[in-house]
Write an enzyme that holds these catalytic residues in place. Structure first.
Site, PDB file in Angstrom:
ATOM      1  N   ASP A 140       0.870  -1.180   0.000  1.00  0.00           N
ATOM      2  CA  ASP A 140       0.000   0.000   0.000  1.00  0.00           C
ATOM      3  C   ASP A 140       0.906   1.229   0.000  1.00  0.00           C
ATOM      4  OD1 ASP A 140      -2.285   1.594   0.045  1.00  0.00           O
ATOM      5  OD2 ASP A 140      -3.308   0.216   1.398  1.00  0.00           O
ATOM      6  N   ASP A 141       0.326   2.414   0.143  1.00  0.00           N
ATOM      7  CA  ASP A 141       1.089   3.667   0.220  1.00  0.00           C
ATOM      8  C   ASP A 141       2.094   3.809  -0.928  1.00  0.00           C
ATOM      9  OD1 ASP A 141      -0.419   3.908   2.474  1.00  0.00           O
ATOM     10  OD2 ASP A 141       1.221   3.822   3.902  1.00  0.00           O
ATOM     11  N   ASN A 142       3.386   3.587  -0.623  1.00  0.00           N
ATOM     12  CA  ASN A 142       4.431   3.767  -1.643  1.00  0.00           C
ATOM     13  C   ASN A 142       4.636   2.505  -2.480  1.00  0.00           C
ATOM     14  OD1 ASN A 142       5.947   6.494  -1.177  1.00  0.00           O
ATOM     15  ND2 ASN A 142       5.486   5.699   0.864  1.00  0.00           N
TER      16      ASN A 142
END
Lengths: 717, 717
Positions: free
Chosen positions: B313-315
């Protein structure tokens, strides 16, 4: 005032009734009806006589001898899939009503037939398929497996559509009537002679009522009762087609039309979609012919000292009453059957000396929808009140010279209430007419234009009756406008480009994306966008409804989104944040109650600045956006109701700077009024089925009224 | 069985609690959380230790010295209208959050800036505009009056998005973190050294938990709080952009990308729309880099005898776990935070040794939606039950190695119910895992493929969490499928053309027209249509939902309408009669109750032959059409509910010839079951908040169950 302007359908065998009602209703004219003949007693009773003729029908003897000169059309089979590696056979008439159509497989006609691979939009060469006359099939020699194919072909229409409808609906058993095509010189010669003969034989006739001219609206019936009405478009030209016409067109316009110009992938060229150039050229070509041969017929009528009126329906295609050429026919009058206010305005808008409307209910056992009228279970008085209510508000705005009824008087006799009500309607119509004669009714100053692909060609109409076109926002809007004290014009995108915008304060563009009413690809023309933008910036108001100015290919879907402050996400902006907004009606633009409009999916505020007056959650329904000195107003839809009509009126007043409320405006949206300054007459109408009270501010003080359901009140100021 | 497969967030200062809960929940791993550090007492308690690092964040000292090497993006101003005959000034940062972005106006970056006339889609020459650094404005020298313009420019991102979110949502006051771009050799050198140093200094760490790699999903914030989240797309690549990357791309791919390749008329290239070739090339290019530099980091971790897990997720952008290259990273494990069944399947589908899911609720005062969790008013046990319920059915189908929690244990302590429930969840998950270890669960034979533009690239996902993508039918469908005993593949249109259809019995195509899920223009490829047609004719079933296979330009809007027997009228067929139909479910395909699906406008039966099982008036909602030996099934929409899930399952069983009902299937749609033939274990789950009873037919006779709300029952057969 108690007589005239009323056309009564006479009924042979009911002479006493005919003359009694003629007197009661103040008739000055007695007409025959479809399939009836007036008796001598009626003909000689001192009334003017209208006689109905359908010029292309009721010539079956001649038609049978000239079956190759019947009217025709292009048809296209449903797609058929190639599922085995061999020839594909298509039984071309399979899906069509065999009683209506007959294949035209003459060599010349077949040169117009087309077989398409619809999977790839590829036209097959004529050598790639063959037609078998005996079986009625087209064989495609080497179809591509898993592709689907259609056959476009030419067909004679062997049963006149109105006759077909009456037969099948009312179980008539008389002979199937055919319609001959006046395009053929032989038919022309026959018809001219026939009409001359008819005039000779009908010395009592004062007015020949043409019902109507040559070409019916398109109405293609299917073989399956589950889908009998395969296609109907009131304003399309498919039924004018013949090899003769297509060849003449090619000669005159320098290019050859193909079946596909009409078939359009099986969709046909419906009035509700933007017309391609080929269609506009062809309409012009047919209109030219209809005028030229129509005029020959009218000249004959005039030669015999009679007048020629035309009925604006059925075989009206090619007449085009609003293109500036209608006067060339030389008609003396126009008769329109009406159910709605806009249809009354359609009639008024024709350049012709006499405008007559035929009211409903038709004196028939059942109505158009199949519900009982003049039989057990019917309530013709209520029906008449509703019809008159629909139409009356339009008659207050524009003058109609005459009203009338159609059908069989004897059916109405058992309903004395109805007879009395028609007497009242006749009196009211004469009174209203007299006000118009004295001078125009009051209108607000704000000028409104309805902007569509058709412009004035489809003045006060889309394509057919309200119940056939209710799915289009614009019909609801023009129905609302038909009874409002507003000057309304119908303009096209060419009018915009011809710099006509300065004539208007408000431009309305309404409909779904890609339609003739919204505009479709014409919005790709930056001139249209720029001119409207400039006009709005300098003070104009652009009212967009549903998917106004919508076209794919640009940064916004609505090309006027910068004016409206609203756009639609067609999917690509699903990850974009949308401006949150509150809902408020600070200016009081909304009527106090009753406005009912439904949100459409995925509308959003473009820059968060438009004021939202109505919304469904965060989906704007009604917004007002300041744009320079002008405004953009967005409505997700428009449905004709009394409250929504009042809303539209108030919006137009507001943006026109005339105040949301003002003089000669009722304070109860169930009522409306018209004021005739020259005669100082005020007419107030109750559009509802309940008693209403209302106040109206006038130059002579406020006036208060209590009005019975559906009633009309007249006041001298 | 009572220990292992559980990751516990340790909390310094609560050592006793940490170790007590580690024991209660059977944890084998203790992790730190964002911004926390584990104490020596915890580190030395005999558990494996996960340590979280966000590789591109928390280097502010370095970042401040190398502000020209921060991560970047393209931005595009809102359109601005030219309303006066003079220069047009656009303040380019006006609509963006000033704390997030800073203009990159270096010469090289400016060579990528673009100014467009969006009224005409015309790119302006660089000489036609000028940028004023001091004022931050672009001046267009000679704009066309009434046209609107945008400026696309390059901006540094000066506040890492997750830090920015936590700051503004939770009122953090710590320093704004920046994110450095590992594309720059200087940053690479720094990071490699930094990681080596980190490994040296963290000898207790067993697993380095990368949260995550280099590039965050796109999240563009606006300057106005009414529209703060201007754009968010979990799977798009805008945040990987830099001049360096663009130049390297040009060298490698032989053509230069422009701002417009990303900006796309301001719409950006969202995952939900079909990707153009430029986007696919660019994704491949970035993925290549992310793998190559990512591998260097992982190699260092391995050098120090540690394992490397990655948080999905995120990066995560550029990781692309399903394109066949993920193993190249050399990761030892993958951790996915999940709210839904499909997210659990996303995790399972990655080619990596260990699959771990982080359950919700996160041990935080408030949840993602802002509602209280571990504070007054919260009910974390109920939240946990709902989350476990969402995820559990997917875990029955595919093995997950580990589960875990995140956040602060001390917050959970006051909720003993919650502590007990997690103990139960941990035990259940270990039990289910053991069944998978013994052998695969029972599946029906019917193989299903989900057909989209993305194919396996977006396996078990669209773009983000369910609550971000709920407007897409397909997320509802894959959520339903995530817990059904069916083999599901995710295929692209290229897979169709690579003749892979014979692997599948059912193909699902679902979504709105033009989307990546429905397919858009790819349906113009007759090979796609023909291959699917052939496959269906020979026995395949094409399930189309909403606007399947829709594209403009052909005789039908749905290109698979001949298989479905259903099409949509986009307006041109408004004058066409529609087939009337009755509604019946002769085969009993519908579950007894609860199916709730809404009709979409203007759907119609093409040839009247499809059987309609559900309809809204004469608008079909669910139809089944026989097509050769196969079938076409149309659904107007799909919404994930228990009843609709059961419907989908029954439809798939039916067309697969496996009987609508059968073995290892509960007779109560609020319950589901999984059977593991090797171990003869039967798991039955209650997906509802009420007690349920159900019967299940097995090879060993029918079994009856009564199950408490949300509960799980295990049975040996």
């Amino acid at each position: 005032m108690s007589k005239g302007g009323f056309t009564l359908p006479g009924q042979t065998g009911y002479e006493e009734l005919t003359l009694r009602l003629a007197k009661k209703w103040g008739a000055d004219v007695i007409r025959d009806s479809d399939g009836t003949k007036l008796s001598d007693e009626i003909l000689s009773a001192g009334y003017q006589i209208y006689s109905t003729i359908c010029i292309v029908r009721e010539h079956n003897e001649w038609a049978r001898k000239h079956m190759d000169k019947l009217q025709q059309t292009f048809l296209c089979t449903p797609p058929k899939l190639s599922t085995v590696e061999k020839e594909l056979e298509i039984l071309i008439m399979e899906s069509f009503f065999q009683d209506q159509f007959q294949v035209n497989d003459t060599l010349k006609a077949m040169s117009y037939w087309q077989v398409y691979d619809r999977t790839t939009n590829t036209l097959l060469d004529h050598s790639d398929w063959v037609y078998h006359q005996e079986s009625g099939t087209v064989t495609i020699k080497a179809p591509v497996l898993w592709h689907h194919y259609t056959v476009s072909f030419v067909a004679y229409r062997i049963w006149e559509e109105i006759s077909m409808y009456n037969h099948t609906t009312n179980n008539w058993s008389s002979e199937h009537l055919m319609q001959i095509d006046p395009r053929y010189p032989e038919n022309q010669e026959y018809l001219l002679k026939w009409l001359r003969n008819w005039c000779e034989n009908n010395p009592d006739t004062d007015v020949v009522r043409f019902t109507s001219l040559f070409y019916n609206f398109v109405w293609i019936w299917g073989s399956d009762e589950r889908n009998r009405y395969k296609f109907v478009d009131w304003a399309s030209y498919d039924y004018t087609v013949s090899v003769l016409a297509l060849e003449a067109f090619e000669k005159e316009y320098g290019y050859r039309l193909t079946a596909e110009d009409f078939i359009n992938q099986g969709k046909l060229q419906v009035t509700h979609m933007p017309p391609p150039k080929t269609k506009l050229d062809y309409m012009e070509f047919i209109n030219d012919f209809v005028i030229s041969f129509g005029k020959q017929l009218i000249d004959i009528v005039h030669e015999y000292g009679k007048k020629a009126y035309v009925f604006y329906d059925d075989n009206w295609v090619g007449m085009e009453p609003y293109n500036g050429r209608f006067h060339e026919f030389g008609f003396d009058g126009m008769i329109k059957c009406v159910f709605s206010g806009y249809e009354a305005r359609m009639c008024c808008a024709v350049d012709v000396p006499i405008h007559e409307i035929r009211l409903h209910p038709y004196l028939f056992p059942v109505g158009l929808g199949g519900a009982p009228t003049f039989m057990e279970g019917g309530d013709p008085t209520r029906d008449a009140k509703i019809y008159w209510n629909n139409v009356r508000r339009a008659l207050l705005r524009e003058k109609i010279d005459r009203i009338g009824l159609g059908g069989y008087l004897s059916l109405a006799e058992p309903f004395p209430d109805f007879l009395d009500y028609i007497e009242k309607v006749a009196d009211e119509s004469r009174l209203i007419r007299s006000f118009h004669d004295a001078g125009k009714p009051y209108e607000i100053k704000t000028k409104v234009a309805v902007l569509t692909c058709w412009g004035k060609t489809r003045t006060w109409t889309l394509s057919g009756h309200f119940h056939e076109t209710y799915m289009h926002d614009l019909i609801h809007i023009i129905e609302a406008l038909s009874g409002l004290p507003i000057d309304v014009s119908f303009i096209s995108f060419d009018d915009v480009k011809a710099d006509r915008l300065s004539e208007f304060d408000v431009v309305i563009n309404a409909g779904y994306a890609g339609s003739a009413w919204s505009g479709g690809d014409v919005w790709k023309d930056e001139r249209v966008v720029s001119l409207l933008t400039e006009w709005a910036y300098h003070g104009g108001t652009f009212i967009g409804v549903n998917q106004p100015s919508a076209v794919e290919g640009y940064d916004s879907y609505f090309r006027m989104s910068h004016v409206l402050g609203v756009d639609q996400d067609t999917g690509a902006r699903v990850c974009h944040g949308k401006w949150k907004f509150g809902v408020a009606d600070d200016e009081g633009l909304l009527p106090e109650e009753g406005v009912a409009l439904v949100a459409k999916e995925n509308r959003f505020l473009t820059d968060g600045k438009a004021k939202t007056l109505l919304a469904d959650d965060q989906n704007p329904v009604l917004t007002v956006n300041e744009f320079g000195k002008g405004k953009g107003i967005y409505l997700s839809e428009f449905i004709f109701t009394l409250a929504n009509t009042r809303l539209l009126y108030q919006l137009i007043r507001y943006v026109g700077g005339e105040g949301i409320l003002g003089k000669y405006m009722t304070d109860n949206l169930n009522t409306e009024c018209a004021y005739y300054p020259e005669s100082r007459k005020l007419v107030v109408i109750n559009n509802s089925e309940e008693v209403q009270t209302t106040k109206i501010d006038t130059e002579f003080g406020a006036k208060a009224f209590t009005i019975l359901p559906f009633d009309t009140v007249f006041m001298d100021l």
